[in-house]
Write a protein that holds these residues in place. Structure first.
Motif: not given
Length: 133
Positions: A46-49, A77-82, A115-124, A128-133
């Motif tokens: 959980e958490g992180g930047a 070759g770049q790892a990503w989380d969301v 950190g202004h992410i509310s206008n974007y759809l986050p996917l894992d 799958n859509a995920v809820s961040l916050g």
């Protein structure tokens, strides 16, 4: 409501004007000045930047399935989380070009960095859509 990448593609296909999708892939990282509590939360997943590591724009027709997008991201070759997604509408039946997407993409990357992410759809990683916050 969009709960998976496939829902996003369906929504884009029924829009009046053709769409261009903007993707910003981010990796979760622990900030250098993290407290012990923040470090413990991060280590438990959980958490992180969120740090943008890849950005790309595509038409829905270019990436009709999330697996294609994920495979292309792995080839960097770049790892990503969301991955954050936004859409741009075309005009008069023509989708926006990659050149037209450049400035909105730059603004999207900067918004995510701040950190202004509310206008974007986050996917894992599975689309799958995920809820961040």
């Amino acid at each position: 409501m969009i709960s998976h990448y496939s829902d996003l593609i369906k929504a884009a296909e029924i829009e009046h004007e053709p769409q261009r999708l903007l993707f910003v892939f981010c990796r979760a990282e622990l900030p250098d000045d993290a407290s012990a509590e923040e470090t413990a939360a991060f280590e438990s997943g959980e958490g992180g930047a969120l740090t943008p590591v890849i950005c790309v724009d595509k038409t829905p027709q270019e990436v009709p399935e999330f697996s294609l997008l994920a495979e292309e991201s792995r080839s960097t070759g770049q790892a990503w989380d969301v991955v954050f997604v936004a859409a741009m509408s075309g005009r008069e039946g023509t989708p926006p070009s990659s050149d037209e997407a450049r400035q909105p993409m730059t603004m999207m990357v900067e918004s995510i960095r701040l950190g202004h992410i509310s206008n974007y759809l986050p996917l894992d990683k599975s689309g799958n859509a995920v809820s961040l916050g």
